[in-house]
Structures are given as structure tokens and as C-alpha cells.
Design an enzyme around this catalytic site. Structure first.
Site, PDB file in Angstrom:
ATOM      1  CE  LYS A 177       0.516  -0.695   5.513  1.00 23.54           C
ATOM      2  NZ  LYS A 177       0.828  -2.003   5.702  1.00 23.54           N
ATOM      3  NE  ARG A 227       2.612  -9.576   6.383  1.00 19.95           N
ATOM      4  CZ  ARG A 227       1.882  -8.619   6.464  1.00 19.95           C
ATOM      5  NH1 ARG A 227       1.076  -8.533   5.682  1.00 19.95           N
ATOM      6  NH2 ARG A 227       1.880  -8.044   7.525  1.00 19.95           N
ATOM      7  CG  HIS A 230       1.340  -7.519  11.335  1.00 20.95           C
ATOM      8  ND1 HIS A 230       2.556  -6.857  11.527  1.00 20.95           N
ATOM      9  CD2 HIS A 230       0.548  -6.468  10.614  1.00 20.95           C
ATOM     10  CE1 HIS A 230       2.656  -5.858  10.739  1.00 20.95           C
ATOM     11  NE2 HIS A 230       1.636  -5.502  10.414  1.00 20.95           N
ATOM     12  NE  ARG A 276       1.447  -2.696  14.358  1.00 22.47           N
ATOM     13  CZ  ARG A 276       1.244  -4.036  14.896  1.00 22.47           C
ATOM     14  NH1 ARG A 276       1.582  -4.122  16.132  1.00 22.47           N
ATOM     15  NH2 ARG A 276       0.687  -4.752  14.016  1.00 22.47           N
ATOM     16  CE1 TYR A 310      -8.484   0.956 -27.546  1.00 21.21           C
ATOM     17  CE2 TYR A 310      -8.056   1.693 -25.084  1.00 21.21           C
ATOM     18  CZ  TYR A 310      -7.914   1.954 -26.294  1.00 21.21           C
ATOM     19  OH  TYR A 310      -6.937   2.713 -26.666  1.00 21.21           O
ATOM     20  CB  CYS A 352      -9.041   3.681 -21.766  1.00 20.91           C
ATOM     21  SG  CYS A 352     -10.344   3.229 -22.539  1.00 20.91           S
ATOM     22  CG  ASP A 386      -4.258   7.953 -20.920  1.00 25.12           C
ATOM     23  OD1 ASP A 386      -3.406   8.028 -20.253  1.00 25.12           O
ATOM     24  OD2 ASP A 386      -4.246   7.630 -22.199  1.00 25.12           O
TER      25      ASP A 386
END
Length: 373
Positions: free
Chosen positions: A33, A131, A163, A219, A261, A308, A310
Site C-alpha cells: 500500500k 480503528r 490489527h 502481513r 527563509y 524550502c 524545492d
């Protein structure tokens, strides 16, 4: 020439699957997944199957159908299914689908009727995670409805599963409590006339440390990719992912220079700064500002200033560094460089989150050990 890349060692995935297979008599479901935890779902799935995985596990119906469209014929379980999905497509494709409520079971029966074949389902019981899964109070009613649907020929109950809450602490008391609840749920299923072929509970951590949770199927997820689910233990696993980029620019700056920054980092002395073209749009957590480890010019350093969108900046002192040099954010650690675990520790998260962030649109995945198809 590449600028940035995520490199995935498929042979490492194969080795990890083989190691996990050797530790259990149960069948093994390779969980792929989340795009194979950032490693690429399809190449990871094929590598796992090459190494002896019996099943594949995914969350979404789309993930399962993608595997089928790409020619994967191994058993596949999909378990996170919102109301109103075209489950009949999954039934037609031979995908096993989880059910944890009367509503989900009803959708499966409708899907089976539309597909003209029984829906293979794994009934999920909530043994303590709070859950997914039916509570112990709701479990008997779900079993009764599933037994009727199976008798009517519209559903085949293939599995019962749950689970674990705290398998990353192998001695934690919750594991024994959940095991007891799971056994109780299995006994109720048998009383309802259901004898599923597969009972499954164990994730990566339990597969590695708690054989009493293995039942018929395990699993593992994160362990396939060489990352340990148990802090401080590696179990001989080989990390499969390396994230790296080539320096685009270097510059010499004086002491007291503010970097990136907000100027949250200032140079302590005259130094060389290197710009590395990976940022939070590529998967680098912004929380790694001033703490994320980077191997560059023969040493491990930390991100200088804010991450940042990028790019990041690395303070290299007086060490020789030039455009084109390779900066490694994390890899196997075999050469002493940082790992996904080091990044997780630096920013207060888990290794799962680090690897699943990478390998997006802008940063290509490159595969080592790819077998021709």
C-alpha cells in the site's frame, strides 16, 4: 545526467522477503500500500512475489485494481473501502475485500450479485485498536449475516483478521490481550459455522518477534523495505531506498550570514554553502529545518536553515564541495551515511513517514535489480 533521484534496490526487497519467509510457517502477505511505502507499488510487489510472497496487501480498491491491470495474478486483499465504491470491479477482478460492518457486508453482496460471482471477503474484528473492525459486541451479528450470505452463495468468507496496537514493543501487555480477543472472535466465527482458511493478525513487528501471532498468514509491510518496526533492532534487514541529489550551486559566505527563509541559521565563520535541489515538494519534511542529516563531501552534516519547497542548503565549512557533487539524504547506512531512521529520529517521527514521502512526480525512482518483464 540526473539532478535528484530516489534509488530503490529491489534485491534488498527480495532479501528482506526471504528473511521474513524463513521466520514463519505461515503464508506471507507483502503489504505494498501507499505506493509500496514510497518505493513503487508495482516493482515492489513483483520483487516480493519473486522472493516467495504468497499474497499482496493494499488499502484501496484502486491499488488492487492497478495490480490486476498490470498483470499481477497473486491473491490481493484490499481493506480500506469507503461506501459507494464499485466493489463489483474488485469482485470481477478476483480481489479479496474486507468487511467490518453489516453495511460493508451488504455492499459486498450487492457487488457479488452484479459481478455474477461470490465476493471473497475477510471479516475484520476490532481487538483493541479502536480503528477498523467490528467490536466484540457487534461481531456476532456480522458473523450471522456473513454465514447467511455464504450459504446463499454470494459471499465466501476467506479470512478473519485484526490489527495489533503495540507490536513494536514485543512484550507489551496489549498484545496478549488482543490475542485473547482474537481467539474469542475466532471461536465465535466457528460457532456461527464459519471456518475461514486464513486467520491473520501479525504485522511486520509481530512477524519478526511474536510467532504466537502468525496463525495462517502474516502481513509484513515496512520490514519488506528494510526498515525495522522495532526501535533499536534491525533484524538483518536491508534498507532499499536511497534519496539523493546533485549540488546545483556553491558559494563562499562570511561569518554571520543568514541562510534560507527567516534566517533561522547563521554561519559561525566564513564557510561554503551548498544548494541541494530537494525540498518539501519532493518529500523532505519541513520539520527537518536545521536538523535533517545530509551526507556531502565525505561527512554527515545537517540542513542549514529552513527546508524550502524545492531545495535545502548545507553548510560545508572549508571542505571541498562543487556543483555536481552528490548529497545523500538517506540510504542503507552501509557507508556510514544517514538512514531513514536517522531522519525519523531527527524530526520526531517514524521511518515509515520518511520513505513514503519520497518518489513523487518530480523526483524519479530508479530501480536496481529490476528484472526484465
Amino acid at each position: 545526467m540526473w539532478q535528484a533521484e530516489v534509488r530503490v534496490d529491489l534485491d534488498a526487497i527480495r532479501d528482506n522477503v526471504s528473511r521474513l519467509r524463513a521466520g514463519t510457517t505461515a503464508e506471507l502477505m507483502a503489504v505494498v500500500k501507499g505506493d509500496g511505502y514510497g518505493h513503487g507499488m508495482l516493482p515492489s510487489a513483483r520483487a516480493a512475489l519473486d522472493a516467495g510472497a504468497d499474497w499482496l496487501g493494499v488499502c484501496t480498491l484502486d491499488e488492487a485494481l492497478t495490480l490486476r491491470r498490470e498483470g499481477v495474478t497473486a491473491p490481493v486483499l484490499a481493506w480500506l473501502l469507503a461506501p459507494g465504491l464499485p466493489l463489483h470491479d474488485g469482485v470481477t477482478a478476483g480481489v479479496d475485500l474486507a468487511a467490518a460492518s453489516l453495511g460493508q457486508l451488504a455492499e459486498l453482496t450487492t457487488a457479488a450479485e452484479r459481478a455474477g460471482r461470490p465476493a471473497r471477503t475477510h471479516l475484520k474484528i476490532d481487538t483493541g485498536l479502536s480503528r477498523g473492525g467490528a467490536t466484540l459486541d457487534d461481531w456476532p451479528e456480522l458473523l450471522e449475516a456473513a454465514a447467511k450470505a455464504q450459504a446463499d452463495g454470494v459471499v465466501e468468507v476467506v479470512g478473519v483478521w485484526s490489527h495489533l496496537v503495540y507490536a513494536d514493543a514485543p512484550g507489551h501487555a496489549t498484545i496478549d490481550r488482543q490475542l485473547a480477543a482474537f481467539h474469542e472472535g475466532l471461536a465465535l466465527a466457528e460457532r456461527a459455522g464459519l471456518r475461514p482458511r486464513y486467520r491473520h493478525l501479525a504485522n511486520s513487528a509481530a512477524t519478526l518477534t511474536r510467532p504466537d501471532t502468525h496463525f495462517d498468514l502474516v502481513r509484513p509491510g515496512i520490514a519488506l523495505y528494510g526498515l525495522s518496526p522495532v526501535p533499536g533492532e534491525q533484524f538483518g534487514l536491508r534498507p532499499a531506498m536511497t534519496a539523493r541529489a546533485r549540488v546545483t550551486l556553491t558559494k563562499r559566505v562570511p561569518a554571520g550570514t543568514g541562510v534560507s527563509y527567516g534566517h533561522t541559521y547563521h554561519t559561525e565563520r566564513e564557510t561554503t554553502l551548498a544548494v541541494v535541489p530537494l525540498g518539501y515538494a519532493d518529500g523532505v519534511p519541513r520539520h527537518a529545518s536545521n536538523v535533517g542529516p545530509v551526507q556531502l563531501a565525505g561527512r554527515t552534516r545537517t540542513v542549514a536553515g529552513r527546508v524550502c519547497m524545492d531545495q535545502i542548503v548545507v553548510d560545508c565549512g572549508d571542505d571541498p564541495v562543487a556543483p555536481g557533487d552528490v548529497a545523500t539524504l538517506f540510504g542503507s547506512g552501509a557507508d556510514g551515511g544517514p538512514t531513514a531512521d536517522d531522519w525519523a529520529e531527527a524530526i520526531g517521527t517514524i521511518n515509515y513517514e520518511i520513505v513514503t514521502r519520497f518518489g513523487g512526480v518530480r523526483v524519479p525512482r530508479v530501480y536496481d535489480g529490476q528484472e526484465p518483464r
